[in-house]
Enzyme design. Structure first.
Site, PDB file in Angstrom:
ATOM      1  N   CYS A 138       0.851  -1.193   0.000  1.00  0.00           N
ATOM      2  CA  CYS A 138       0.000   0.000   0.000  1.00  0.00           C
ATOM      3  C   CYS A 138       0.889   1.247   0.000  1.00  0.00           C
ATOM      4  CB  CYS A 138      -0.934   0.100   1.195  1.00  0.00           C
ATOM      5  SG  CYS A 138      -2.109  -1.238   1.287  1.00  0.00           S
ATOM      6  N   ARG A 155       3.639  -0.007  -4.811  1.00  0.00           N
ATOM      7  CA  ARG A 155       3.392  -0.616  -3.497  1.00  0.00           C
ATOM      8  C   ARG A 155       2.036  -1.312  -3.426  1.00  0.00           C
ATOM      9  NH1 ARG A 155       6.734   0.678   0.545  1.00  0.00           N
ATOM     10  NH2 ARG A 155       5.080   0.053   1.941  1.00  0.00           N
ATOM     11  N   TRP A 166      -3.137  -2.323  -1.724  1.00  0.00           N
ATOM     12  CA  TRP A 166      -2.955  -3.759  -1.968  1.00  0.00           C
ATOM     13  C   TRP A 166      -3.878  -4.425  -0.958  1.00  0.00           C
ATOM     14  CZ3 TRP A 166      -1.362  -8.270   0.478  1.00  0.00           C
ATOM     15  CH2 TRP A 166      -1.052  -9.335  -0.373  1.00  0.00           C
ATOM     16  N   ASN A 170      -1.572   1.282   6.228  1.00  0.00           N
ATOM     17  CA  ASN A 170      -0.803   0.180   5.676  1.00  0.00           C
ATOM     18  C   ASN A 170      -0.540  -0.798   6.817  1.00  0.00           C
ATOM     19  OD1 ASN A 170       0.931  -1.434   4.255  1.00  0.00           O
ATOM     20  ND2 ASN A 170       2.480   0.130   3.895  1.00  0.00           N
ATOM     21  N   GLY A 171      -0.902  -2.060   6.637  1.00  0.00           N
ATOM     22  CA  GLY A 171      -0.692  -3.041   7.697  1.00  0.00           C
ATOM     23  C   GLY A 171      -1.949  -3.852   7.918  1.00  0.00           C
ATOM     24  N   GLU A 177      16.268 -17.834  -9.970  1.00  0.00           N
ATOM     25  CA  GLU A 177      15.983 -16.417 -10.211  1.00  0.00           C
ATOM     26  C   GLU A 177      15.355 -16.230 -11.602  1.00  0.00           C
ATOM     27  OE1 GLU A 177      15.458 -13.890  -8.724  1.00  0.00           O
ATOM     28  OE2 GLU A 177      15.846 -12.163 -10.013  1.00  0.00           O
ATOM     29  N   LYS A 236      11.583 -14.574 -12.437  1.00  0.00           N
ATOM     30  CA  LYS A 236      11.333 -13.468 -13.385  1.00  0.00           C
ATOM     31  C   LYS A 236      10.279 -13.888 -14.406  1.00  0.00           C
ATOM     32  CE  LYS A 236      13.181 -11.690 -11.111  1.00  0.00           C
ATOM     33  NZ  LYS A 236      13.171 -10.685 -10.093  1.00  0.00           N
ATOM     34  N   GLU A 251       6.615 -14.182 -12.640  1.00  0.00           N
ATOM     35  CA  GLU A 251       5.920 -12.961 -12.218  1.00  0.00           C
ATOM     36  C   GLU A 251       5.727 -11.973 -13.366  1.00  0.00           C
ATOM     37  OE1 GLU A 251       8.123 -11.136  -9.018  1.00  0.00           O
ATOM     38  OE2 GLU A 251      10.004 -11.307 -10.086  1.00  0.00           O
ATOM     39  N   HIS A 298      15.354 -37.608 -10.447  1.00  0.00           N
ATOM     40  CA  HIS A 298      14.674 -37.964  -9.193  1.00  0.00           C
ATOM     41  C   HIS A 298      13.194 -37.596  -9.257  1.00  0.00           C
ATOM     42  CE1 HIS A 298      18.502 -39.008  -7.480  1.00  0.00           C
ATOM     43  NE2 HIS A 298      18.994 -37.855  -7.921  1.00  0.00           N
ATOM     44  N   LYS A 321       5.371  -4.095  -4.348  1.00  0.00           N
ATOM     45  CA  LYS A 321       6.831  -4.030  -4.264  1.00  0.00           C
ATOM     46  C   LYS A 321       7.379  -4.424  -2.889  1.00  0.00           C
ATOM     47  CE  LYS A 321      10.881  -2.979  -6.024  1.00  0.00           C
ATOM     48  NZ  LYS A 321      11.440  -4.016  -6.911  1.00  0.00           N
TER      49      LYS A 321
HETATM   50  C1  F6R Z   1      10.751 -10.521  -7.277  1.00  0.00           C
HETATM   51  C2  F6R Z   1      10.875  -9.633  -6.163  1.00  0.00           C
HETATM   52  C3  F6R Z   1      10.525 -10.163  -4.824  1.00  0.00           C
HETATM   53  C4  F6R Z   1      11.405  -9.525  -3.752  1.00  0.00           C
HETATM   54  C5  F6R Z   1      10.968  -9.978  -2.355  1.00  0.00           C
HETATM   55  C6  F6R Z   1      11.862  -9.405  -1.280  1.00  0.00           C
HETATM   56  O1  F6R Z   1      11.179  -9.939  -8.463  1.00  0.00           O
HETATM   57  O2  F6R Z   1      11.241  -8.505  -6.318  1.00  0.00           O
HETATM   58  O3  F6R Z   1      10.617 -11.547  -4.790  1.00  0.00           O
HETATM   59  O4  F6R Z   1      12.719  -9.900  -3.998  1.00  0.00           O
HETATM   60  O5  F6R Z   1       9.655  -9.589  -2.111  1.00  0.00           O
HETATM   61  O6  F6R Z   1      11.868  -8.016  -1.308  1.00  0.00           O
HETATM   62  P1  F6R Z   1      13.030  -7.172  -0.650  1.00  0.00           P
HETATM   63  O7  F6R Z   1      14.250  -7.416  -1.439  1.00  0.00           O
HETATM   64  O8  F6R Z   1      12.534  -5.770  -0.728  1.00  0.00           O
HETATM   65  O9  F6R Z   1      13.156  -7.669   0.750  1.00  0.00           O
END
Ligand code: F6R
Length: 615
Positions: A2, A28, A94, A120-121, A492, A496, A499, A515, A610
């Site tokens: 949020c 956010r 959010w 937020n929370g 990783e 990508k 998402e 396995h 984010k």
């Molecule tokens: C994926 C992504 C998330 C963050 C995760 C941790 O692309 O960005 O998986 O890596 O939410 O976020 P931070 O790094 O802010 O703790």
């Protein structure tokens, strides 16, 4: 999660300022948005603390609210009712409690519409508070947990629960009753004040010339000011004529510690790129060069802490957890050092072995991820030393840590992490090299990797990726295989792809194939093989053969072509840093796959936000 933005000050287009601020914070959360502003507001006299000289009726003194479902995106604020005000608060949501609807969009108001709250929370005890307030005659208009806050403040204020009948005390007492980790921003129209308080999620106050801002992240305020105050947990700030900071629960005055932000506003604009995601991918060579040039001292100190510690544990979530996993391989390969790793949310089930001699390295872009912040708090209680590798100055993790390294990646606006991951890998690589007394080599590897990334960003290479994206766009599943350090690359890469392009993707350690995983391979299944020029090459090529004979379509990423590959995306051989260009290839593939699949806004994947500040 949020985005919150509030404004009080000399300008009389507060709603517009808040509207623009929310756009900058939309990463956010983007389920809905809303702004509350004071109705028919009188000219703002900042010297009087915003007290209107002209007597206004109660009705005129309330808030009007504009709320919409969906992204704030590129909309313009057309509403006339929101015009001409010097006080406004807004929110981009959010959703947690209460579905995505106009009624549940913030801000929420009290019965008289004089108190506007954005939040937020999660208010853990909202149900009992709500029941009690309904009994007392309060009318609720939403299903959110947030709405208890304006009514609770109204109740405190009207029922004279606060001795001096001050609005600030009413907010403080209401906030003290909330259970859970919360940040609220409250505007009160009769006094033209904003009060903000937090126990969990981030809040930053921006100090301008005759105007004050409050936002959940620094990028929101950069356009207006660099002078900032990061609120600590259990603090409340009152913004009016000036700033008053108090501690919670009792309300004792605290001296504010202001900071000057060194991020530039143009870093939070797209600068000619179609999306922030693409812009941030292109910023990566500069991020790498910055770390190669300026991180000797900071990384040296972290290396010394690791050397001295009796057990080092890295933790992070999502992309940061894959950086931590890569770190375990880097410390083992380069420095012959065992450094443990755990996903942030799992760490509380593993922390029994921590002692005051342990070192915890928390890795996080935002520095606000609750699943990192909580275990760090627990480890602190056990007396462990805390180091953090993070991107956001003043964030919760920044304040929690004994030692911190800022990634220097600049604001990351796309929800999908790219340059922060590359910066995390760069710091860990340099640290491992420093531990092994090969700092010079580490710096050289980073410079080489910046060159390697630039080669990938060239038009001919990008066109190759675009063509591959066209060929893969109808696929339902993509598998990525890697061994050793490239296992972290595989994980990783699949995150990508998942998402950004919303294709189901899984990353596997090549050795796990037989396995069970191999059962998933059918005719035409795309398998990306991460094949660096290292000790894993022969084995991963064997794995590629095994899936190829079962019909897989093989895409090789690495320095050496191989007959088993149906498609080959060459990356530079940069020894232990080869992971860097390989991940960049995956980032670009994910981005162009999203475009090829018609995903309108790769900066804001569905259901995500984010910073994950709730559990
Ligand atoms: C994926 C992504 C998330 C963050 C995760 C941790 O692309 O960005 O998986 O890596 O939410 O976020 P931070 O790094 O802010 O703790």
């Amino acid at each position: 999660m949020c985005g919150i933005f509030g404004y009080v000050g000399k300008q009389n287009n507060a709603a517009q300022i808040v509207f623009e601020g929310l756009k900058l914070l939309e990463y956010r959360g983007y389920d809905s948005w809303g702004i509350a502003t004071k109705v028919k507001s009188q000219p703002f006299d900042f010297a009087q603390g915003g007290k209107s000289k002209v007597k206004t009726t109660k009705e005129k003194n309330g808030f009007v609210v504009e709320r919409r479902v969906g992204k704030i995106g590129d909309r313009t604020l057309s509403s006339k009712v929101l015009a001409n005000s010097h006080l406004a608060v807004g929110h981009t949501r959010w959703a947690t409690h209460g579905g995505v609807s106009v009624a549940n969009a913030h801000p929420h108001l009290d019965c008289r519409k004089q108190i506007a709250v954005v939040h937020n929370g999660i208010i853990e005890n909202f149900q009992e508070l709500r029941k009690d307030l309904i009994k007392k005659g309060h009318k609720f208009r939403s299903q959110t947990d947030t709405e208890v806050v304006p009514h609770l403040i109204e109740e405190n204020y009207n029922a004279a629960l606060v001795k001096e009948k001050s609005f600030t005390s009413a907010v403080r007492q209401a906030f003290n009753k909330l259970k859970g980790l919360n940040a609220i921003v409250v505007a009160y129209s009769p006094s033209s004040k904003i009060v903000a308080a937090k126990t969990g999620s981030p809040l930053v106050v921006g100090i301008g010339d005759g105007e004050l801002f409050v936002a959940s992240d620094a990028p929101g305020i950069l356009k207006h000011t660099r002078k900032a105050l990061f609120l600590e947990d259990n603090q409340m700030v009152i913004l009016g004529k000036d700033i008053k900071l108090i501690s919670l629960p009792k309300g004792k005055e605290v001296k504010p510690k202001f900071q000057i932000l060194d991020w530039k506003f143009n870093q939070v604009e797209k600068g000619g790129f179609a999306h922030f995601l693409l812009k941030e991918i292109y910023e990566q060579p500069a991020v790498l060069e910055n770390i190669a040039l300026y991180y000797d001292d900071s990384v040296g100190k972290l290396a010394a802490l690791i050397d001295k510690a009796f057990g080092t544990f890295m933790l992070g979530c999502g992309t940061a957890s894959y950086a931590a996993l890569a770190g375990t391989y880097l410390f083992s390969r380069i420095a012959k050092k065992h450094v443990n790793f755990s996903i942030g949310s799992e760490f509380k089930y593993l922390e029994d072995y921590l002692t005051p001699r342990s070192l915890l390295i928390a890795i996080s872009q935002s520095g606000e991820t609750i699943d990192v912040v909580e275990p760090v708090e627990a480890a602190k209680k056990k007396g462990c030393k805390i180091a953090a590798i993070l991107n956001v100055l003043g964030s919760t993790l920044y304040r929690q840590s004994d030692y911190k390294i800022l990634l220097g990646a600049g604001p990351e606006k796309a929800v999908v992490g790219t340059k922060s991951f590359i910066a995390m890998i760069a710091v860990l690589l340099l640290c491992a090299c420093t531990l092994a007394k090969m700092k010079k080599k580490g710096k050289l590897l980073l410079k080489e990797s910046a060159k390697g990334v630039r080669l990938i960003l060239r038009e001919d290479f990008v066109n190759k990726i675009k063509r591959l994206a066209e060929d893969l766009k109808k696929q339902k599943h993509i598998y990525v295989l890697g061994r050793g350090l490239s296992y972290a690359t595989a994980l990783e890469a699949t995150l990508k792809l998942k998402e950004t392009s919303c294709i189901h993707a899984e990353g596997f350690a090549g050795g796990e194939l037989k396995h069970g995983v191999i059962a998933l391979i059918e005719n035409g299944t795309p398998c990306i093989i991460i094949a660096p020029n290292d000790e894993t090459y022969n084995d991963i090529i064997s794995n590629a053969q095994e899936v190829k004979v079962r019909g897989a379509f093989i895409i090789g990423i690495g320095p050496k072509d191989n007959p088993v590959f149906d498609r080959f995306l060459p990356t530079s051989d940069i020894k232990d840093a080869t992971i860097i260009p390989q991940v960049v290839v995956a980032q670009l593939l994910a981005y162009y796959l999203a475009l090829a699949r018609g995903i309108a806004d790769p900066d804001k994947p569905r259901n995500l936000a984010k910073s994950v500040t709730v559990k």
